[in-house]
Design a protein around this motif. Structure first.
Motif, PDB file in Angstrom:
ATOM      1  N   SER A 178      -8.481   0.791   1.133  1.00 22.47           N
ATOM      2  CA  SER A 178      -9.425   0.907   0.033  1.00 22.47           C
ATOM      3  C   SER A 178     -10.853   0.780   0.548  1.00 22.47           C
ATOM      4  O   SER A 178     -11.103   0.426   1.701  1.00 22.47           O
ATOM      5  CB  SER A 178      -9.158  -0.165  -1.033  1.00 22.47           C
TER       6      SER A 178
ATOM      7  N   ALA B 126     -13.625  -0.372  -8.888  1.00 21.69           N
ATOM      8  CA  ALA B 126     -13.367   0.770  -8.011  1.00 21.69           C
ATOM      9  C   ALA B 126     -14.710   1.283  -7.506  1.00 21.69           C
ATOM     10  O   ALA B 126     -15.651   1.434  -8.284  1.00 21.69           O
ATOM     11  CB  ALA B 126     -12.627   1.864  -8.764  1.00 21.69           C
TER      12      ALA B 126
ATOM     13  N   ARG C 222      -8.577   6.364  -1.928  1.00 17.24           N
ATOM     14  CA  ARG C 222      -7.658   5.226  -1.980  1.00 17.24           C
ATOM     15  C   ARG C 222      -6.394   5.561  -1.205  1.00 17.24           C
ATOM     16  O   ARG C 222      -6.048   6.713  -1.001  1.00 17.24           O
ATOM     17  CB  ARG C 222      -7.310   4.902  -3.443  1.00 17.24           C
TER      18      ARG C 222
ATOM     19  N   TYR D 263       0.796  -1.217   0.000  1.00 16.73           N
ATOM     20  CA  TYR D 263       0.000   0.000   0.000  1.00 16.73           C
ATOM     21  C   TYR D 263       0.834   1.275   0.000  1.00 16.73           C
ATOM     22  O   TYR D 263       0.295   2.348  -0.146  1.00 16.73           O
ATOM     23  CB  TYR D 263      -0.941  -0.002   1.212  1.00 16.73           C
TER      24      TYR D 263
ATOM     25  N   ASP E 132      -7.549  -1.028  -8.693  1.00 17.53           N
ATOM     26  CA  ASP E 132      -8.798  -1.615  -8.199  1.00 17.53           C
ATOM     27  C   ASP E 132      -9.665  -2.062  -9.371  1.00 17.53           C
ATOM     28  O   ASP E 132      -9.774  -1.365 -10.381  1.00 17.53           O
ATOM     29  CB  ASP E 132      -9.581  -0.591  -7.372  1.00 17.53           C
TER      30      ASP E 132
END
Length: 442
Positions: free
Chosen positions: A215, A67, A136, A27, A64
């Motif tokens: 997320s 998303a 995000r 991340y 993603d």
């Protein structure tokens, strides 16, 4: 038994620590930028477009798919609904590492993936309108101008739905890198389908999620975004939204045209925000933020510096200053570019209003003007390419007017007679200005 128990505990600790490290690696290096836009299709239908730029060279976490966006009521910031948007074609597009073909020694460690999401949604009639939000984690942890562990929020407002308004859409994707100490003009303009006035400015992007909640999705701890408003990113000392490349660098945007001009002085990664306000009849309908990351590297780019030949040969000119020349010795004007020697192309416009073909494509052209007067010549290198550069010079064009004077040398304290010997093919000279020494004129 105690030793075995100790081993089991240490194994759990090690696994937990390993998972934390993996989580950070997944991340911590990811987002490079993004933006939101929408198009009104009529009947309360809106086509939403989300564009995400991801670091494909250093990043680990993929784009993603889907998303999730959260839609809020403008009136009270309550959640209206969430929508999952699929990645177009199920895959992102790797952008060209060297989109500017006239840049020498481009970086090899910059590779950006672009993901585009589109979905048509129906919104209930609402005079207050809606806010669309995508959040995000995380930005690259090597960014120089902001503190670490700051995610991204992309937000855009839909005003009164009865207006059937469409938001501005940026015309070009942002540059992936800049060259240190090199000037770059980049078109950051947008197009508005409704013909509304657009005003551009530098601004601060918005913070988003962090590594603890990276997320928002159907099976994630966070299934919808927290309500707005959202904080702007926190810049490191020496940086701010108007100086995102540092105090020594140059960056500004034309409020009317969206032309972004940069001269970065420091290498590194920098987060930049571009805002475009959509205004109709004096009312701001929406504010779009383009959030992107610039990689300033040790590359080089050609720039245009037009001059006239000033070597005292026939047709050479007198340099008044860096951008103004006087051409009097001959009818033929000789132009030169002594900087952009390796440019891909040259385009000269000599600024003669009597002709439409007063142009040239060679590096060092010549031109004969149709009449005397003052002209402005323009040089464009790499015309039509992302790294184009334009410069102008002013020319006083009076061929056949030759300035000169004669005198007889004298000793100290003796009177010296200066006599004008200038020649003119036009009329007699009727006005003179002599500069004898600093502060002494006649």
């Amino acid at each position: 038994m105690k030793f075995e128990y100790f081993c089991v505990v240490m194994k759990k600790v090690f696994v937990t620590f390993l998972l934390i490290l993996l989580s950070k690696s997944i991340y911590a290096t990811h987002l490079v930028g993004g933006e939101l836009s929408y198009k009104c299709l009529g009947g309360n239908q809106f086509e939403i477009t989300l564009t995400i730029f991801r670091d494909d060279f250093n990043g680990v976490a993929p784009l993603d798919d889907p998303a999730r966006i959260t839609i809020f009521n403008n009136s009270n910031n309550s959640v209206y609904k969430t929508e999952d948007m699929n990645l177009q074609n199920g895959v992102g597009v790797i952008l060209d590492n060297d989109p500017n073909p006239c840049i020498s020694n481009p970086p090899t460690n910059v590779r950006i993936e672009k993901g585009v999401y589109k979905k048509t949604i129906i919104l209930a009639a609402n005079t207050s309108g809606y806010k669309i939000v995508y959040q995000r984690c995380c930005r690259n942890n090597t960014v120089a101008n902001i503190f670490d562990d700051q995610g991204s929020t992309y937000e855009i407002k839909i005003p009164n739905t009865t207006l059937c308004n469409s938001s501005p859409v940026f015309n070009n994707q942002p540059p992936t890198f800049l060259c240190a100490n090199s000037k770059l003009d980049f078109d950051m303009s947008a197009t508005d389908a409704d013909g509304d006035q657009l005003v551009y400015s530098l601004c601060a992007p918005l913070q988003g999620l962090d590594a603890t909640n990276p997320s928002i999705c159907g099976g994630c701890p966070l299934t919808e975004a927290p309500p707005p408003p959202y904080d702007s990113i926190t810049f490191s000392p020496g940086f701010n939204s108007q100086k995102p490349l540092g105090n020594n660098s140059i960056i500004y945007i034309d409020a009317s045209t969206g032309l972004l001009t940069t001269v970065p002085k420091t290498q590194g990664l920098f987060v930049v925000g571009i805002c475009v306000q959509e205004i109709r009849s004096g009312v701001v309908l929406s504010n779009s933020i383009r959030d992107f990351q610039l990689n300033v590297t040790n590359c080089s780019i050609s720039s245009s510096v037009p001059i006239l030949i000033t070597d005292n040969s026939p047709g050479s000119a007198l340099e008044i200053n860096a951008t103004t020349f006087s051409n009097c010795q001959g009818a033929i004007v000789r132009f030169e570019n002594n900087v952009a020697q390796n440019a891909l192309s040259y385009f000269w416009d000599f600024g003669d209003p009597s002709f439409t073909n007063d142009t040239s494509l060679i590096r060092n052209p010549t031109y004969t003007y149709s009449d005397t007067g003052t002209y402005y010549a323009t040089l464009i290198i790499n015309k039509g390419k992302p790294c184009t550069d334009t410069s102008k010079i002013k020319i006083f064009y009076y061929p056949g007017l030759t300035t000169n004077f004669v005198y007889t040398p004298k000793c100290q304290n003796e009177l010296i007679q200066f006599t004008d010997s200038s020649k003119s093919v036009y009329n007699d000279v009727t006005k003179w200005q002599w500069v004898l020494s600093t502060g002494d004129t006649s």
